[in-house]
Design a protein around this motif. Sequence first.
Motif, short mmCIF file in Angstrom:
data_model
loop_
_atom_site.label_atom_id
_atom_site.label_comp_id
_atom_site.label_asym_id
_atom_site.label_seq_id
_atom_site.Cartn_x
_atom_site.Cartn_y
_atom_site.Cartn_z
N MET A 1 0.84 -1.19 0.00
CA MET A 1 0.00 0.00 0.00
C MET A 1 0.89 1.24 0.00
O MET A 1 1.91 1.28 0.68
N LEU A 2 0.50 2.23 -0.75
CA LEU A 2 1.25 3.47 -0.82
C LEU A 2 1.07 4.29 0.45
O LEU A 2 -0.02 4.30 1.03
N LYS A 3 2.11 4.97 0.86
CA LYS A 3 2.03 5.85 2.01
C LYS A 3 1.41 7.17 1.56
O LYS A 3 1.47 7.53 0.38
N ILE A 4 0.84 7.91 2.50
CA ILE A 4 0.16 9.17 2.18
C ILE A 4 1.13 10.16 1.53
O ILE A 4 0.75 10.89 0.62
N GLN A 5 2.37 10.19 1.97
CA GLN A 5 3.36 11.11 1.39
C GLN A 5 3.64 10.76 -0.07
O GLN A 5 3.80 11.62 -0.91
N GLU A 6 3.69 9.45 -0.37
CA GLU A 6 3.90 9.01 -1.75
C GLU A 6 2.71 9.41 -2.62
O GLU A 6 2.89 9.85 -3.76
N ILE A 7 1.50 9.30 -2.07
CA ILE A 7 0.30 9.70 -2.82
C ILE A 7 0.32 11.20 -3.06
O ILE A 7 0.01 11.67 -4.15
N ARG A 8 0.71 11.96 -2.05
CA ARG A 8 0.81 13.43 -2.21
C ARG A 8 1.80 13.80 -3.30
O ARG A 8 1.56 14.69 -4.10
N GLU A 9 2.93 13.11 -3.32
CA GLU A 9 3.94 13.37 -4.35
C GLU A 9 3.39 13.05 -5.74
O GLU A 9 3.62 13.79 -6.70
N LEU A 10 2.66 11.92 -5.85
CA LEU A 10 2.05 11.57 -7.13
C LEU A 10 1.04 12.63 -7.56
O LEU A 10 1.01 13.04 -8.73
N LYS A 12 1.04 15.76 -6.76
CA LYS A 12 1.81 16.96 -7.14
C LYS A 12 2.39 16.79 -8.55
O LYS A 12 2.30 17.70 -9.37
N LEU A 13 2.96 15.63 -8.83
CA LEU A 13 3.54 15.38 -10.15
C LEU A 13 2.48 15.40 -11.24
O LEU A 13 2.69 15.98 -12.31
N ILE A 14 1.35 14.77 -11.00
CA ILE A 14 0.26 14.75 -11.98
C ILE A 14 -0.27 16.16 -12.18
O ILE A 14 -0.53 16.59 -13.31
N ASP A 15 -0.42 16.90 -11.08
CA ASP A 15 -0.93 18.27 -11.15
C ASP A 15 -0.03 19.16 -11.99
O ASP A 15 -0.50 20.01 -12.75
N GLU A 16 1.28 18.96 -11.89
CA GLU A 16 2.23 19.78 -12.62
C GLU A 16 2.41 19.34 -14.08
O GLU A 16 2.98 20.06 -14.87
N SER A 17 1.91 18.16 -14.40
CA SER A 17 2.08 17.64 -15.75
C SER A 17 0.86 17.94 -16.62
O SER A 17 -0.14 18.48 -16.16
#
Length: 166
Positions: A1-10, A12-17
């Motif tokens: 399972m992904l950690k909340i910080q990893e989800i936040r980073e994803l 952020k990356l999707i938002d910037e792309s």
Amino acid sequence: MLKIQEIRELIKLIDESSIDEFSFEHEGSKLKMKKVKEVVVQPTVNTVVEQIPQPMVGHTPQAAPASQKESQSATAPVSPSEETGKENLHKITSPMVGTFYSSPSPDAPVYANIGDKVSADTVVCIVEAMKLFNEIEAEVAGEIVEVLVENGQLVEYGQPLFLVKA
């Protein structure tokens, strides 16, 4: 399972792309993100009603709504000393597109007011994006000198939220 910080980073990356939709599967867990395109209607210049601020004894200046700030900055010349003063201030910017909230709940006190001292890890606001509430930290030690957005206002990626005198 992904950690909340990893989800936040994803997020952020999707938002910037330029990606509109993203799916991820790992060890039986599935994560799907989709950007929702919002249509923002801008009022025309004819519908903006300017209010002339009246001096009040003991009044603490509040952040003006964005439309008022834009109209004031378009009409009022900025002196060189004001420009120099703002250049030395640190801008706390929004790391994502979302809704700005100044407190954790409507009945709770705000995270940061003008004049408050903050450290690098002080939470100054929340930006809600895709039903996730993301705490935004000051990232610099200093004093809040200006709040640039209103509670409940939509903010863009990279939009300044606060000015901090480091």
